[in-house]
Design an enzyme around this catalytic site. Structure first.
Site, PDB file in Angstrom:
ATOM      1  N   GLY A 154       1.483  -9.576 -42.122  1.00  0.00           N
ATOM      2  CA  GLY A 154       2.142 -10.784 -42.066  1.00  0.00           C
ATOM      3  C   GLY A 154       1.479 -11.864 -41.195  1.00  0.00           C
ATOM      4  N   ASN A 171       4.562 -20.377 -52.864  1.00  0.00           N
ATOM      5  CA  ASN A 171       3.821 -18.810 -52.497  1.00  0.00           C
ATOM      6  C   ASN A 171       2.551 -19.271 -51.998  1.00  0.00           C
ATOM      7  OD1 ASN A 171       3.155 -16.089 -52.976  1.00  0.00           O
ATOM      8  ND2 ASN A 171       2.249 -16.565 -54.678  1.00  0.00           N
ATOM      9  N   ASP A 228       2.328 -16.260 -60.428  1.00  0.00           N
ATOM     10  CA  ASP A 228       1.366 -17.509 -59.918  1.00  0.00           C
ATOM     11  C   ASP A 228       0.941 -18.339 -60.689  1.00  0.00           C
ATOM     12  OD1 ASP A 228       0.904 -15.578 -57.848  1.00  0.00           O
ATOM     13  OD2 ASP A 228      -0.434 -14.319 -59.046  1.00  0.00           O
ATOM     14  N   LEU A 239       9.657 -12.543 -58.148  1.00  0.00           N
ATOM     15  CA  LEU A 239      11.091 -12.844 -57.998  1.00  0.00           C
ATOM     16  C   LEU A 239      11.613 -13.246 -59.375  1.00  0.00           C
ATOM     17  CD1 LEU A 239      10.768 -14.853 -54.731  1.00  0.00           C
ATOM     18  CD2 LEU A 239      12.183 -12.651 -55.173  1.00  0.00           C
ATOM     19  N   HIS A 254      -1.300 -17.690 -52.479  1.00  0.00           N
ATOM     20  CA  HIS A 254      -2.280 -16.809 -53.304  1.00  0.00           C
ATOM     21  C   HIS A 254      -3.697 -16.828 -52.887  1.00  0.00           C
ATOM     22  CE1 HIS A 254      -3.150 -14.042 -56.709  1.00  0.00           C
ATOM     23  NE2 HIS A 254      -4.175 -14.745 -56.854  1.00  0.00           N
ATOM     24  N   ASP A 292       7.826 -20.156 -59.881  1.00  0.00           N
ATOM     25  CA  ASP A 292       8.571 -20.439 -60.945  1.00  0.00           C
ATOM     26  C   ASP A 292       8.797 -18.981 -61.528  1.00  0.00           C
ATOM     27  OD1 ASP A 292       6.313 -19.690 -62.324  1.00  0.00           O
ATOM     28  OD2 ASP A 292       5.767 -21.745 -63.179  1.00  0.00           O
TER      29      ASP A 292
HETATM   30  C1  GAR Z   1      -2.639 -12.910 -48.410  1.00  0.00           C
HETATM   31  O1  GAR Z   1      -3.859 -13.030 -48.870  1.00  0.00           O
HETATM   32  C2  GAR Z   1      -1.924 -13.673 -49.497  1.00  0.00           C
HETATM   33  O2  GAR Z   1      -2.302 -14.617 -49.998  1.00  0.00           O
HETATM   34  C3  GAR Z   1      -1.746 -12.345 -50.672  1.00  0.00           C
HETATM   35  O3  GAR Z   1      -1.411 -11.189 -49.641  1.00  0.00           O
HETATM   36  C4  GAR Z   1      -2.048 -11.468 -48.418  1.00  0.00           C
HETATM   37  C5  GAR Z   1      -1.037 -11.191 -47.427  1.00  0.00           C
HETATM   38  O4  GAR Z   1      -1.626 -11.226 -46.081  1.00  0.00           O
HETATM   39  N1  GAR Z   1      -0.990 -12.707 -51.465  1.00  0.00           N
HETATM   40  C6  GAR Z   1      -1.008 -12.318 -52.595  1.00  0.00           C
HETATM   41  O5  GAR Z   1      -1.998 -11.780 -53.014  1.00  0.00           O
HETATM   42  C7  GAR Z   1       0.174 -12.656 -53.552  1.00  0.00           C
HETATM   43  N2  GAR Z   1      -0.134 -12.340 -55.130  1.00  0.00           N
HETATM   44  P1  GAR Z   1      -0.788 -11.473 -44.725  1.00  0.00           P
HETATM   45  O6  GAR Z   1       0.303 -10.314 -44.820  1.00  0.00           O
HETATM   46  O7  GAR Z   1      -1.718 -10.979 -43.821  1.00  0.00           O
HETATM   47  O8  GAR Z   1      -0.281 -12.675 -44.645  1.00  0.00           O
END
Ligand code: GAR
Length: 196
Positions: free
Chosen positions: A12, A112, A155, A98, A114, A151
């Site tokens: 988070g 989102n 991704d 989702l 990524h 969407d």
């Molecule tokens: C982040 O790097 C985010 O971009 C990635 O998960 C991590 C969460 O970090 N999301 C994905 O890979 C989605 N495909 P966080 O919990 O510290 O925010």
């Protein structure tokens, strides 16, 4: 004020960036109204609690096959979002995909983040360290992060903004992830401020 819901699965830090930004200088016309995790015990829930933000855990029903499981969880999130009168949804390290009515209900109101320069290194199963390892294995000279609309694909939604950094010859997935995380925190705050 627009009510923002943040969906999380893990540490988070992106949620924390939004919390800090709201405290320091606001999130445009928005306020973080709730956090939902699809993982029990995600540290993101602690961050929400510490900030006094209502936090909920909605777990996928493991007895269902994959497609139905996604749809059923998506529908519960949609119901909660409606109950909480949510205007805008941010997937910030949210690993469930989702589907169903939530996509249309929040079209152009759900984003989102990524950790790659999409369309490179996205799609189902591409998250966290795997994304950075793939970028290094491909010999990329730059990588970064992307904020995009959600969407029905994984991704594939329209790109809102990207931040790029050089890949260093000394980079490991961990060091690349760390530098990209810094960019993510700025990108997610910028996107939310511009959109709510
Ligand atoms: C982040 O790097 C985010 O971009 C990635 O998960 C991590 C969460 O970090 N999301 C994905 O890979 C989605 N495909 P966080 O919990 O510290 O925010």
């Amino acid at each position: 004020m627009k009510h923002i819901l943040v969906l999380v699965s893990g540490n988070g830090t992106n949620l924390q960036a939004l919390i800090d930004a709201e405290r320091q200088s606001g999130l445009g016309n928005g306020t973080i109204a709730a956090v939902i995790s699809d993982k029990p015990g995600a540290f993101a829930l602690e961050r929400a609690k510490n900030a006094g933000i209502p936090a909920f855990t909605l777990l996928p029903d493991k007895s269902l096959p994959k497609r139905e499981r996604r749809l059923e969880l998506s529908n519960r999130i949609l119901a909660k979002a409606c109950e909480l009168k949510i205007d805008f949804i941010v997937c910030a390290g949210f690993l469930s995909i989702l589907s169903g009515d939530i996509i249309a209900a929040y079209a152009s109101r759900m984003i989102n983040i990524h950790p790659s320069l999409l369309p490179k290194f996205g799609g189902q199963g591409m998250y966290g360290e795997k994304v950075h390892r793939a970028a290094l294995d491909a010999g990329e000279r730059e990588s970064g992060c992307t904020v995009h609309f959600v969407d029905a694909g994984a991704d594939t939604g329209q790109i809102i903004l990207q931040r790029a950094i050089p890949v260093l010859s000394s980079d490991t997935p961990e060091t690349l992830a760390e530098r990209i995380h810094v960019q993510e925190h700025a990108a997610i705050v910028e996107a939310v401020r511009n959109m709510v």
